[in-house]
Every structure is written in C-alpha cells, then in structure tokens.
Design an enzyme around this catalytic site. Sequence first.
Site, PDB file in Angstrom:
ATOM      1  N   CYS A   1       7.001 -15.630  17.055  1.00  0.00           N
ATOM      2  CA  CYS A   1       5.606 -15.554  17.500  1.00  0.00           C
ATOM      3  C   CYS A   1       5.443 -16.352  18.799  1.00  0.00           C
ATOM      4  O   CYS A   1       5.893 -17.489  18.883  1.00  0.00           O
ATOM      5  CB  CYS A   1       4.703 -16.134  16.407  1.00  0.00           C
ATOM      6  SG  CYS A   1       2.984 -16.320  16.884  1.00  0.00           S
TER       7      CYS A   1
ATOM      8  N   HIS B   1      -3.173  -1.695   1.733  1.00  0.00           N
ATOM      9  CA  HIS B   1      -1.883  -2.392   1.686  1.00  0.00           C
ATOM     10  C   HIS B   1      -1.276  -2.616   3.059  1.00  0.00           C
ATOM     11  O   HIS B   1      -0.075  -2.878   3.172  1.00  0.00           O
ATOM     12  CB  HIS B   1      -0.909  -1.623   0.776  1.00  0.00           C
ATOM     13  CG  HIS B   1      -1.344  -1.611  -0.664  1.00  0.00           C
ATOM     14  ND1 HIS B   1      -0.832  -0.764  -1.612  1.00  0.00           N
ATOM     15  CD2 HIS B   1      -2.270  -2.363  -1.322  1.00  0.00           C
ATOM     16  CE1 HIS B   1      -1.415  -0.985  -2.788  1.00  0.00           C
ATOM     17  NE2 HIS B   1      -2.299  -1.946  -2.632  1.00  0.00           N
TER      18      HIS B   1
END
Length: 249
Positions: free
Chosen positions: A149, A121
């Site tokens: 980003c 996960h």
Amino acid sequence: MTTNERINKIVDILLVSNSVTALTGAGVSAESGIATFRDPDGIWSKFNPLELASIDGFISNPERVWSWYQYRVNIVNNSKPNPGHYALAEFHKYNLDFNLITQNVDGLHQRAGSENVIELHGSIIRNKCFNCNQIHEGAVINGNLLNNCKRCNGLIRPDVIWFGEMLPESEINTAQKLSSNTDLFFSIGTSAEVYPAADLPLIAKSNGAILIEINPVKTQLSNFADIRIELTSGKAMPLIIEEYKKRVE
Ligand code: NAD
Ligand code: ZN
C-alpha cells in the site's frame, strides 16, 4: 403446474408488484463458465476454503492466496455475461422498482448492464490494503513480489469478504431494508447456505413478499418458495422477461 404456467403466474405477480428484489448467487454465473463453490464439482470440493479465503490463510501465505485470486480473475476476464445476466439487466428498463443484490464477486451483472448492484461479498476485480482498507488500483504483483500500500505499506488483498469477516455494513443494511419492503423476491442460483445473505429471502417472505426460487436443484429455501422454476437462470430469466415484455408492451 407446467413450467409455462409457472412463468405466466410469475409474470401475473410481477405486473401487480410495486417493488421487486432479486438475490443472485454463484449459479447465475455457472453458464458463463465460472465454477460455483458448493456444487459437487464446485471449487470447495477441490480446495481448502480456509487456506484460500480467510485472514489467517492470507497472513500465513499471501502468495498462495494471490495466485488463487489471479487464477479466478483470469477466468472472469475471459468470460462473458450469459442470458440470465442480460435478462436481469432488462428489468431495470421497465417501470419497476427493481433491486438487484448479489453474492457474486465477478462483476458480470454490471457488465451485462445492471446498475446499482448491491455487492454483498465485494468484488475480486477490486483490491484494497489489508491494514488501512485504501482501494488499490493497478498491478498487485511486481515480478514475483507483492506490491504494498502506498499509504501505509500494508499488504494488498482482494476486496472480497472472507470466511469470518463481516459484510459491508451499508450493503447488508440496504439489502435487509429492500427485502423487508418488497412485494416479490427472486432467489436465483444460490444454495442459500451462506449467511446473512441466506436470510434475505426469509426476511422478504415473513414481511409478506411472494418468494420465487430459480434453481435446477432443491435448496433449504425450496420449501419456503411459493413458486420454483427448476431451470437454470440462463433459461428461466429470459423466459420471464420475454413474457413480461409481451404483456407490458
Ligand atoms: P453456491 O456455490 O453455494 O451455490 C450455487 C447454487 O447455484 C446451487 O444451489 C446450484 O444448484 C445452483 N446452480 C448451479 N448452476 C445453476 C444455474 N445455471 N442456474 C441457476 N442455479 C444454478 O453459491 P452461493 O449460494 O452464491 O454462495 C457461494 C459464495 O461463493 C458466495 O459468497 C459468493 O460470493 C461466492 N462465489 C462467487 C462466485 C462468482 O462471483 N461467480 C463463484 C463462486 C462462489
Ligand atoms: Zn494501507
């Protein structure tokens, strides 16, 4: 059977197993002070999972999602591995083909010394770009603003699997392969309700593995378990590794 007899039986099986696989869940970190999700006092009894752990929740309010993850990262940074994590890390030291698969996102297995942990996960300690998946190092929040980003200017998000998202392909494929080829499978501290991880113990069992469950509370897997230890992971796993060491050393 008493608990001691069960521990002895597990060690008997360990000693004749070529390959051993363990799947861990949030319960393994409970004794480190990290709340589970589905227990009565777990996280999902207080918060709405779809607002905090889904793509839609993130798009509609990235700041809210980030403040929740920062709260959890702080808890993880202030916590330590417990005897259950350390006992599991010891299995790697012996002449066993031992594989550790976790649903946890807290990095405590690695901090206890486990290597090659399969993280189904993801990890809340890593972040990535929402658009291009580039891993993002460094601070996420700059003052009150979220950083973007550097490659594509997308939003940064935690590198975890949210509701409705697919698991990382190579991790789940490896986990399924290991589970179908193992002699002994431990399901430890997991409610066995989150798929596809919850299938792994059953894949192992249907391919001939012996299934051990370590959980103080019964789960939907309990009826399929060959041996259950109704103790916490921090109590049961050290008992197992200590008995194993006595017999191999
Ligand atoms: P869960 O919350 O659904 O179930 C926890 C299970 O652990 C329960 O069956 C409970 O009886 C058992 N348990 C509680 N204390 C225990 C202990 N001391 N020893 C052994 N067992 C104990 O957790 P899950 O099955 O892992 O699924 C939850 C999802 O939540 C996963 O996807 C995981 O990614 C995520 N999660 C991760 C963390 C973490 O990284 N520490 C914490 C909460 C949730
Ligand atoms: Zn990007």
